[in-house]
Write an enzyme that holds these catalytic residues in place. Structure first.
Site, PDB file in Angstrom:
ATOM      1  N   HIS A   1       2.814  -5.511  70.694  1.00 13.81           N
ATOM      2  CA  HIS A   1       3.950  -5.547  69.757  1.00 13.81           C
ATOM      3  C   HIS A   1       4.853  -6.749  70.067  1.00 13.81           C
ATOM      4  O   HIS A   1       5.302  -7.458  69.166  1.00 13.81           O
ATOM      5  CB  HIS A   1       4.808  -4.280  69.901  1.00 13.81           C
ATOM      6  CG  HIS A   1       4.149  -2.987  69.549  1.00 13.81           C
ATOM      7  ND1 HIS A   1       4.032  -1.951  70.438  1.00 13.81           N
ATOM      8  CD2 HIS A   1       3.587  -2.548  68.385  1.00 13.81           C
ATOM      9  CE1 HIS A   1       3.441  -0.916  69.849  1.00 13.81           C
ATOM     10  NE2 HIS A   1       3.149  -1.250  68.610  1.00 13.81           N
TER      11      HIS A   1
ATOM     12  N   LYS B   1       4.970  14.441  63.134  1.00 15.07           N
ATOM     13  CA  LYS B   1       4.249  13.781  64.232  1.00 15.07           C
ATOM     14  C   LYS B   1       4.929  14.120  65.566  1.00 15.07           C
ATOM     15  O   LYS B   1       6.154  14.180  65.636  1.00 15.07           O
ATOM     16  CB  LYS B   1       4.311  12.262  63.992  1.00 15.07           C
ATOM     17  CG  LYS B   1       3.109  11.514  64.515  1.00 15.07           C
ATOM     18  CD  LYS B   1       3.035  10.130  63.894  1.00 15.07           C
ATOM     19  CE  LYS B   1       2.313   9.164  64.804  1.00 15.07           C
ATOM     20  NZ  LYS B   1       2.208   7.832  64.209  1.00 15.07           N
TER      21      LYS B   1
ATOM     22  N   ARG C   1      -5.414  -5.894  64.691  1.00 14.58           N
ATOM     23  CA  ARG C   1      -6.287  -6.102  65.849  1.00 14.58           C
ATOM     24  C   ARG C   1      -7.754  -6.015  65.474  1.00 14.58           C
ATOM     25  O   ARG C   1      -8.560  -6.833  65.862  1.00 14.58           O
ATOM     26  CB  ARG C   1      -6.004  -5.024  66.915  1.00 14.58           C
ATOM     27  CG  ARG C   1      -4.688  -5.178  67.613  1.00 14.58           C
ATOM     28  CD  ARG C   1      -4.287  -3.905  68.291  1.00 14.58           C
ATOM     29  NE  ARG C   1      -3.985  -2.875  67.316  1.00 14.58           N
ATOM     30  CZ  ARG C   1      -3.481  -1.692  67.596  1.00 14.58           C
ATOM     31  NH1 ARG C   1      -3.260  -1.365  68.841  1.00 14.58           N
ATOM     32  NH2 ARG C   1      -3.211  -0.828  66.649  1.00 14.58           N
TER      33      ARG C   1
ATOM     34  N   SER D   1      -1.028   1.601  72.060  1.00 16.79           N
ATOM     35  CA  SER D   1      -0.057   2.589  72.584  1.00 16.79           C
ATOM     36  C   SER D   1      -0.730   3.905  72.971  1.00 16.79           C
ATOM     37  O   SER D   1      -0.321   4.552  73.942  1.00 16.79           O
ATOM     38  CB  SER D   1       1.034   2.882  71.539  1.00 16.79           C
ATOM     39  OG  SER D   1       1.842   1.760  71.336  1.00 16.79           O
TER      40      SER D   1
HETATM   41  P1  ADP Z   1       2.000   2.796  63.605  1.00 19.90           P
HETATM   42  O1  ADP Z   1       2.051   4.236  63.978  1.00 19.90           O
HETATM   43  O2  ADP Z   1       2.816   2.451  62.392  1.00 19.90           O
HETATM   44  O3  ADP Z   1       0.629   2.175  63.544  1.00 19.90           O
HETATM   45  P2  ADP Z   1       2.309   1.311  66.080  1.00 19.90           P
HETATM   46  O4  ADP Z   1       3.479   1.285  66.980  1.00 19.90           O
HETATM   47  O5  ADP Z   1       1.034   1.857  66.609  1.00 19.90           O
HETATM   48  O6  ADP Z   1       2.793   2.092  64.799  1.00 19.90           O
HETATM   49  O7  ADP Z   1       2.017  -0.147  65.532  1.00 19.90           O
HETATM   50  C1  ADP Z   1       2.993  -0.896  64.848  1.00 19.90           C
HETATM   51  C2  ADP Z   1       2.361  -2.218  64.413  1.00 19.90           C
HETATM   52  O8  ADP Z   1       2.043  -2.991  65.566  1.00 19.90           O
HETATM   53  C3  ADP Z   1       1.059  -2.055  63.626  1.00 19.90           C
HETATM   54  O9  ADP Z   1       0.987  -3.064  62.643  1.00 19.90           O
HETATM   55  C4  ADP Z   1       0.005  -2.290  64.680  1.00 19.90           C
HETATM   56  O10 ADP Z   1      -1.197  -2.773  64.105  1.00 19.90           O
HETATM   57  C5  ADP Z   1       0.680  -3.349  65.512  1.00 19.90           C
HETATM   58  N1  ADP Z   1       0.148  -3.384  66.875  1.00 19.90           N
HETATM   59  C6  ADP Z   1       0.044  -2.393  67.765  1.00 19.90           C
HETATM   60  N2  ADP Z   1      -0.516  -2.818  68.927  1.00 19.90           N
HETATM   61  C7  ADP Z   1      -0.778  -4.134  68.746  1.00 19.90           C
HETATM   62  C8  ADP Z   1      -1.395  -5.142  69.535  1.00 19.90           C
HETATM   63  N3  ADP Z   1      -1.870  -4.908  70.762  1.00 19.90           N
HETATM   64  N4  ADP Z   1      -1.500  -6.374  69.004  1.00 19.90           N
HETATM   65  C9  ADP Z   1      -1.059  -6.617  67.760  1.00 19.90           C
HETATM   66  N5  ADP Z   1      -0.486  -5.727  66.943  1.00 19.90           N
HETATM   67  C10 ADP Z   1      -0.353  -4.496  67.425  1.00 19.90           C
END
Ligand code: ADP
Length: 154
Positions: free
Chosen positions: A18, A42, A91, A129
């Site tokens: 992120h 959730k 990703r 995550s």
């Molecule tokens: P959500 O539940 O909305 O997917 P996340 O916190 O998992 O929330 O992800 C938020 C955004 O960050 C999404 O667009 C996800 O693809 C992106 N994201 C998560 N991890 C990575 C990473 N390692 N590299 C790039 N983008 C990421």
């Protein structure tokens, strides 16, 4: 026109993936609001307050970054804060399939809001995550995967 983007997500917890997307997107926008979505159905690992605090710590000192939470549709939240862009990270193919669908539906609902995708640098593209939560749950060390500014203990 002020270029405001929202970067919506769960951030449970925020990772170096992120952080990489956000830092590389910063030069493109005047302001980015990291928007922590609240979905009542959730179950989260870190509470909303914990996640907001972790994210604020990571971006303390970044004047163009704000950290907020929101309920409901992402496009409605974007509209309410005057944002014309939604920032998301891509990703894998799995990300693409989901993001493609959401972005197209968002475009139908709010045509003037553009979703902007960024691909993480390779060293961050396997960070997830869900995996970080499993590592923490089982007593592993999450520090290679999370921003240096935060200390995750649970
Ligand atoms: P959500 O539940 O909305 O997917 P996340 O916190 O998992 O929330 O992800 C938020 C955004 O960050 C999404 O667009 C996800 O693809 C992106 N994201 C998560 N991890 C990575 C990473 N390692 N590299 C790039 N983008 C990421």
């Amino acid at each position: 026109m002020k270029r405001t983007a929202i970067f919506p997500g769960s951030f449970d917890p925020i990772t170096k993936g992120h952080e990489n997307i956000l830092l590389r997107a910063l030069p493109l926008f005047d302001e980015i609001i990291i928007a922590v979505g609240v979905n009542s159905s959730k179950k989260y690992f870190y509470s909303l307050d914990e996640r907001l605090e972790q994210i604020r710590k990571v971006f303390a000192g970044e004047e163009k970054v704000r950290v907020e939470s929101y309920n409901g549709l992402t496009v409605n939240y974007a509209k309410s804060v005057g944002a014309n862009f939604i920032l998301r990270g891509l990703r894998t193919n799995t990300d693409f399939e989901f993001e493609n669908l959401i972005a197209q539906n968002n475009k139908v609902m709010e045509n003037h809001i553009e979703t902007v995708f960024m691909i993480p640098e390779p060293q961050f593209s396997a960070i997830n995550s869900t995996v970080v939560r499993d590592i923490i749950r089982h007593g592993g060390d999450p520090t290679p995967f999370v921003p240096a500014a935060i200390n995750l203990n649970k």
